[in-house]
Write an enzyme that holds these catalytic residues in place. Structure first.
Site, PDB file in Angstrom:
ATOM      1  N   ASP A 130       0.741  -1.246   0.014  1.00  0.00           N
ATOM      2  CA  ASP A 130       0.111  -0.129   0.170  1.00  0.00           C
ATOM      3  C   ASP A 130       0.675   1.327  -0.102  1.00  0.00           C
ATOM      4  OD1 ASP A 130       1.086   0.134   2.508  1.00  0.00           O
ATOM      5  OD2 ASP A 130      -0.738  -0.053   3.518  1.00  0.00           O
ATOM      6  N   GLU A 152      -0.822  -8.778  -1.703  1.00  0.00           N
ATOM      7  CA  GLU A 152      -1.354  -8.525  -0.248  1.00  0.00           C
ATOM      8  C   GLU A 152      -2.716  -7.420  -0.485  1.00  0.00           C
ATOM      9  OE1 GLU A 152       0.308  -5.562   2.806  1.00  0.00           O
ATOM     10  OE2 GLU A 152       1.047  -7.403   3.956  1.00  0.00           O
ATOM     11  N   GLU A 166      -2.227   5.157   3.004  1.00  0.00           N
ATOM     12  CA  GLU A 166      -1.884   3.696   2.713  1.00  0.00           C
ATOM     13  C   GLU A 166      -3.369   3.111   2.317  1.00  0.00           C
ATOM     14  OE1 GLU A 166      -0.455   4.948   5.252  1.00  0.00           O
ATOM     15  OE2 GLU A 166       1.778   4.781   4.859  1.00  0.00           O
ATOM     16  N   HIS A 241       5.676   4.703  13.131  1.00  0.00           N
ATOM     17  CA  HIS A 241       6.238   5.627  12.273  1.00  0.00           C
ATOM     18  C   HIS A 241       4.793   5.969  11.152  1.00  0.00           C
ATOM     19  CE1 HIS A 241       5.874   1.602   9.927  1.00  0.00           C
ATOM     20  NE2 HIS A 241       5.109   2.284   8.853  1.00  0.00           N
ATOM     21  N   ARG A 243       2.250   8.087   9.337  1.00  0.00           N
ATOM     22  CA  ARG A 243       1.932   9.504   9.227  1.00  0.00           C
ATOM     23  C   ARG A 243       0.597  10.119   9.955  1.00  0.00           C
ATOM     24  NH1 ARG A 243       4.640  11.977   4.671  1.00  0.00           N
ATOM     25  NH2 ARG A 243       5.999  10.409   4.012  1.00  0.00           N
ATOM     26  N   HIS A 274      12.512   4.478  13.085  1.00  0.00           N
ATOM     27  CA  HIS A 274      12.484   4.819  11.699  1.00  0.00           C
ATOM     28  C   HIS A 274      13.165   6.073  11.391  1.00  0.00           C
ATOM     29  CE1 HIS A 274      10.355   5.611   8.002  1.00  0.00           C
ATOM     30  NE2 HIS A 274       9.902   4.331   7.794  1.00  0.00           N
TER      31      HIS A 274
HETATM   32  C1  UD1 Z   1       6.499   4.381   3.643  1.00  0.00           C
HETATM   33  C2  UD1 Z   1       5.066   3.978   3.293  1.00  0.00           C
HETATM   34  C3  UD1 Z   1       4.398   3.055   4.651  1.00  0.00           C
HETATM   35  C4  UD1 Z   1       5.432   2.044   4.976  1.00  0.00           C
HETATM   36  C5  UD1 Z   1       6.795   2.765   5.330  1.00  0.00           C
HETATM   37  C6  UD1 Z   1       7.681   1.538   5.819  1.00  0.00           C
HETATM   38  C7  UD1 Z   1       3.975   5.551   1.853  1.00  0.00           C
HETATM   39  C8  UD1 Z   1       2.851   6.373   1.734  1.00  0.00           C
HETATM   40  N1  UD1 Z   1       4.130   5.100   3.144  1.00  0.00           N
HETATM   41  O1  UD1 Z   1       6.290   5.607   4.968  1.00  0.00           O
HETATM   42  O2  UD1 Z   1       3.134   2.682   4.145  1.00  0.00           O
HETATM   43  O3  UD1 Z   1       4.747   1.537   6.326  1.00  0.00           O
HETATM   44  O4  UD1 Z   1       7.285   3.258   4.188  1.00  0.00           O
HETATM   45  O5  UD1 Z   1       8.770   1.868   6.362  1.00  0.00           O
HETATM   46  O6  UD1 Z   1       4.483   5.040   0.761  1.00  0.00           O
HETATM   47  N2  UD1 Z   1      13.968   8.075   5.264  1.00  0.00           N
HETATM   48  C9  UD1 Z   1      15.213   8.032   5.055  1.00  0.00           C
HETATM   49  N3  UD1 Z   1      15.976   6.837   4.700  1.00  0.00           N
HETATM   50  C10 UD1 Z   1      15.262   5.519   4.651  1.00  0.00           C
HETATM   51  C11 UD1 Z   1      13.866   5.781   4.289  1.00  0.00           C
HETATM   52  C12 UD1 Z   1      13.324   6.847   4.733  1.00  0.00           C
HETATM   53  O7  UD1 Z   1      16.012   8.811   5.164  1.00  0.00           O
HETATM   54  O8  UD1 Z   1      16.115   4.452   4.172  1.00  0.00           O
HETATM   55  C13 UD1 Z   1      13.218   9.145   5.401  1.00  0.00           C
HETATM   56  C14 UD1 Z   1      13.411  10.220   4.326  1.00  0.00           C
HETATM   57  O9  UD1 Z   1      13.617  11.878   4.856  1.00  0.00           O
HETATM   58  C15 UD1 Z   1      11.850  10.206   3.841  1.00  0.00           C
HETATM   59  C16 UD1 Z   1      11.049   9.939   4.851  1.00  0.00           C
HETATM   60  O10 UD1 Z   1      11.854   9.132   5.821  1.00  0.00           O
HETATM   61  O11 UD1 Z   1      11.531  11.348   2.955  1.00  0.00           O
HETATM   62  C17 UD1 Z   1       9.693   9.501   4.792  1.00  0.00           C
HETATM   63  O12 UD1 Z   1       9.807   8.264   3.717  1.00  0.00           O
HETATM   64  P1  UD1 Z   1       8.342   7.498   2.802  1.00  0.00           P
HETATM   65  O13 UD1 Z   1       8.841   6.477   2.408  1.00  0.00           O
HETATM   66  O14 UD1 Z   1       8.035   8.751   2.176  1.00  0.00           O
HETATM   67  O15 UD1 Z   1       7.398   7.535   4.192  1.00  0.00           O
HETATM   68  P2  UD1 Z   1       7.664   6.359   5.113  1.00  0.00           P
HETATM   69  O16 UD1 Z   1       7.085   7.069   6.393  1.00  0.00           O
HETATM   70  O17 UD1 Z   1       8.931   5.693   5.440  1.00  0.00           O
HETATM   71  N1  UDP Z   2      11.830  -4.327  10.205  1.00  0.00           N
HETATM   72  C1  UDP Z   2      13.210  -4.660   9.971  1.00  0.00           C
HETATM   73  N2  UDP Z   2      14.102  -3.716  10.897  1.00  0.00           N
HETATM   74  C2  UDP Z   2      13.381  -2.798  11.802  1.00  0.00           C
HETATM   75  C3  UDP Z   2      12.071  -2.927  11.879  1.00  0.00           C
HETATM   76  C4  UDP Z   2      11.379  -3.610  11.157  1.00  0.00           C
HETATM   77  O1  UDP Z   2      13.962  -5.281   9.274  1.00  0.00           O
HETATM   78  O2  UDP Z   2      14.251  -2.187  12.546  1.00  0.00           O
HETATM   79  C5  UDP Z   2      11.251  -5.171   9.318  1.00  0.00           C
HETATM   80  C6  UDP Z   2      10.083  -6.276  10.084  1.00  0.00           C
HETATM   81  O3  UDP Z   2      10.529  -7.320  10.254  1.00  0.00           O
HETATM   82  C7  UDP Z   2       8.850  -6.245   9.012  1.00  0.00           C
HETATM   83  C8  UDP Z   2       8.929  -4.738   8.423  1.00  0.00           C
HETATM   84  O4  UDP Z   2      10.191  -4.519   8.718  1.00  0.00           O
HETATM   85  O5  UDP Z   2       8.771  -6.979   8.197  1.00  0.00           O
HETATM   86  C9  UDP Z   2       8.124  -3.817   8.606  1.00  0.00           C
HETATM   87  O6  UDP Z   2       8.335  -2.682   8.275  1.00  0.00           O
HETATM   88  P1  UDP Z   2       7.724  -1.094   8.425  1.00  0.00           P
HETATM   89  O7  UDP Z   2       7.364  -1.295   9.920  1.00  0.00           O
HETATM   90  O8  UDP Z   2       8.506  -0.188   8.060  1.00  0.00           O
HETATM   91  O9  UDP Z   2       6.573  -1.037   7.566  1.00  0.00           O
HETATM   92  P2  UDP Z   2       5.092  -1.637   7.559  1.00  0.00           P
HETATM   93  O10 UDP Z   2       5.041  -3.046   7.753  1.00  0.00           O
HETATM   94  O11 UDP Z   2       4.251  -0.843   8.592  1.00  0.00           O
HETATM   95  O12 UDP Z   2       4.548  -1.055   6.079  1.00  0.00           O
END
Ligand code: UD1
Ligand code: UDP
Length: 416
Positions: A130, A152, A166, A241, A243, A274
Site C-alpha cells: 500500500d 497483499e 495507505e 512511524h 503519518r 524509523h
Molecule cells: C513508507 C510507506 C508506509 C510504510 C513505510 C515502511 C507510503 C505512503 N508510506 O512510509 O506505508 O509503512 O514506508 O517503513 O508510501 N527515510 C530515510 N531513509 C530511508 C527511509 C526513509 O531517510 O531509508 C526518511 C526520508 O527523509 C523520507 C522519509 O523518511 O523522506 C519518509 O519516507 P517515505 O517512504 O515517504 O514514508 P515512510 O514514512 O517511510
Molecule cells: N523491520 C526490520 N528492521 C527494523 C524494523 C522492522 O527489518 O528495524 C522489518 C520487519 O521485520 C517487518 C518490516 O520491516 O517485516 C516492517 O516494516 P515497516 O514497519 O517499516 O513497514 P509496514 O509493515 O508498517 O508497512
C-alpha cells in the site's frame, strides 16, 4: 545488471535483459515458463514481502524474463533489506528525498516509471502492499497496458484517513489490478464486496510468513545481532512511524514509553527508530536520555527477526510486525485505532491500543503485571499465512491459475 536511472528519460535497456541468464541447457527447461514480469518495490516491507515471490518465480524460470525495479522510495532501509535477502535490482530509480511529501513522491515516481515500462514492456507488473510506490507502479503499468498483480490485496480499514495515505493507495491499486493476491479469506471478501471478479482473486496467505520462516531458519542458532541486557530484564520491542500519528499523538506515545519503564524496573525497551525526520525528532527529544529505553538505528531484517524472537512484548504501529509477531507467539499492542489486519485481534493475540498515553500505559501494564492476561496473548497462531504464499503467486503469474489449494488460517481450518 544494474541500471542507473536518475532522469525520466528513456533508459535504452538492451533487449538481452530478458534472456541474459539463458544458457543453452536452460532454454529448453524454461521456455514454457517465460513471461516478461516486472517487479517494482520501493520500501523495506515491500522487499521483505516480495523477496520470496522473486525466488519462487526464479525457481520456475531461472530468472528469465524477471526484472527487478527499485524505485528507491527508501534508501538506507531499502538497501539494508535488499542485502539481507540477497537481491540486486536490475533498475534503480533513486527517488527518495529528505522528508518527502507523498504528492511530490508520486509525481517523481510516475515520471520515472514510464520509461521503465516502455523499455521493459512487461506482460505483468507485480507490486506489493500500500505504499506510494505501489499506487504509482500500478497506475503506470495500467497506462502502459500491462497486467497488474497486487500482492497483499484486499486489506481495508474502510477509513480513508487511517492508515494515511495507505488505505487509499491500496484501494486505488485494487481498482487497477488484474490479479488480486488476497492473503486471507477476509481480504478476499472485502474485494468481492467491492465487485471484484471472483476469478481474479486468489487467497494465497501473506508472503511475510514465507520470509519470516526463511529468515528464521537462516539465522537459527546465531546470537542476536545486537547486544541484549542480561536475563533479569523483560524486553519490549517498540516501533512506530505512521503519518496519521505525527505531532501530538506521537509525543503522547513517547511519554507513555517513559511511564512504562518508570513503573516496571525490570523492563528494558529496544526501539529501532524509523529514519523519517518526523519520527526521529520527537523520539530523540523525549526519549533520548531515558534509562532502559535504547534507541537504535533501524535493524537489518536478520537482526530484527533475531530480536523479535527473543522479546517479551511488542508495541508497534507497523503492518508487517503485526503479522510477524503472532507467528512467533509474541503478544502485540498495536499503536493504532484501526487495523486492516484484524485477524490477529480476532485470534486474541493482538490488541488495538491507539496512541493515547493513558491507554498505552494501562494496556502494557496489564500484560506486564498479569501473567494470565499475558499467557492468553502469548500464543503462536497461523492466521496470516502458511509459508506457501509465494508458490501460489508464482503459479498464477506463470500459469494463469493457482494449482495449490488456497490458504486457510487456523480459524477457518477449525470451522471446516
Ligand atoms: C513508507 C510507506 C508506509 C510504510 C513505510 C515502511 C507510503 C505512503 N508510506 O512510509 O506505508 O509503512 O514506508 O517503513 O508510501 N527515510 C530515510 N531513509 C530511508 C527511509 C526513509 O531517510 O531509508 C526518511 C526520508 O527523509 C523520507 C522519509 O523518511 O523522506 C519518509 O519516507 P517515505 O517512504 O515517504 O514514508 P515512510 O514514512 O517511510
Ligand atoms: N523491520 C526490520 N528492521 C527494523 C524494523 C522492522 O527489518 O528495524 C522489518 C520487519 O521485520 C517487518 C518490516 O520491516 O517485516 C516492517 O516494516 P515497516 O514497519 O517499516 O513497514 P509496514 O509493515 O508498517 O508497512
Amino acid at each position: 545488471m544494474k541500471r542507473a536511472c536518475e532522469t525520466p528519460f528513456p533508459l535504452s535497456l538492451p533487449a538481452e535483459i530478458f534472456d541474459a541468464r539463458l544458457t543453452d541447457g536452460d532454454e529448453f527447461r524454461y521456455r514454457g515458463a517465460m513471461k516478461r514480469c516486472l517487479i517494482v518495490f520501493g520500501t523495506r516491507p515491500e522487499v521483505i514481502k516480495l523477496a520470496p515471490v522473486v525466488y519462487a518465480l526464479r525457481e520456475r524460470t531461472g530468472g528469465v524474463g524477471i526484472t527487478l525495479c527499485s524505485t528507491g522510495q527508501h534508501r538506507q532501509m531499502l538497501d539494508d533489506t535488499l542485502r539481507a535477502v540477497d537481491l540486486h535490482p536490475d533498475i534503480e530509480l533513486n527517488v527518495m528525498q529528505e522528508a518527502q511529501h507523498p504528492t511530490d513522491l508520486l509525481g517523481r515516481l510516475l515520471l520515472k516509471l514510464r520509461p521503465v515500462l516502455a523499455e521493459t514492456d512487461p506482460e505483468v507488473v507485480l507490486v506489493q502492499g500500500d505504499t506510494t510506490t505501489v499506487a504509482a507502479a500500478a497506475f503506470a503499468a495500467y497506462l502502459h497496458g500491462a497486467k497488474v498483480g497486487h500482492v497483499e490485496a484486499g486489506l481495508r480499514t474502510q477509513d480513508k484517513r487511517a492508515p494515511f495515505p495507505e488505505e487509499i493507495n491500496r484501494r486505488v491499486t485494487g481498482v487497477l489490478a488484474d490479479y488480486h493476491f488476497a492473503p486471507t479469506a477476509r481480504a478476499r471478501d472485502a474485494l468481492l464486496a467491492e465487485g471484484v471478479a471472483p476469478d481474479s482473486i486468489f487467497v494465497t496467505g501473506n508472503t511475510v510468513v514465507d520470509s519470516l520462516r526463511w529468515m528464521r531458519d537462516r539465522i537459527a542458532g546465531r546470537p542476536a545481532g545486537i547486544q541484549l541486557p542480561d536475563g533479569r530484564y523483560r524486553l519490549v520491542l517498540v516501533t512506530a512511524h505512521r503519518r496519521e500519528s505525527f505531532g501530538q499523538p506521537f509525543r503522547e506515545f513517547c511519554y507513555a514509553l517513559r511511564d512504562i519503564v518508570r513503573r516496571f524496573d525490570d523492563v528494558h525497551m529496544i526501539y529501532p527508530v524509523h529514519l523519517n525526520p518526523n519520527v526521529q525528532r520527537p523520539v530523540r527529544e523525549i526519549l533520548g536520555d531515558c534509562e532502559r529505553i535504547r534507541l537504535i538505528e533501524p535493524l537489518g531484517y536478520a537482526e530484527f527477526v533475531a530480536l523479535l524472537s527473543q522479546v517479551h512484548l511488542v508495541l508497534t504501529d507497523s503492518g508487517g510486525i503485526q503479522e510477524e509477531a503472532p507467528s512467533l507467539g509474541k503478544p502485540v499492542l498495536v499503536l493504532r485505532d484501526k487495523t486492516e489486519r484484524p485477524e490477529g485481534v480476532g485470534a486474541g493475540v493482538v490488541r488495538l491500543v491507539g496512541m493515547q498515553r493513558e491507554r498505552i500505559v494501562a494496556e502494557a501494564s496489564r500484560l506486564l503485571s498479569d501473567p494470565a492476561a499475558y499467557a492468553a496473548m502469548a500464543r503462536e497462531v497461523n492466521v496470516y499465512g502458511d509459508g506457501l504464499a509465494s508458490r501460489r503467486i508464482a503459479e498464477v503469474v506463470l500459469d494463469g491459475k493457482m494449482s495449490s489449494a488456497p490458504f486457510k488460517g487456523d480459524q477457518e481450518r477449525l470451522e471446516a
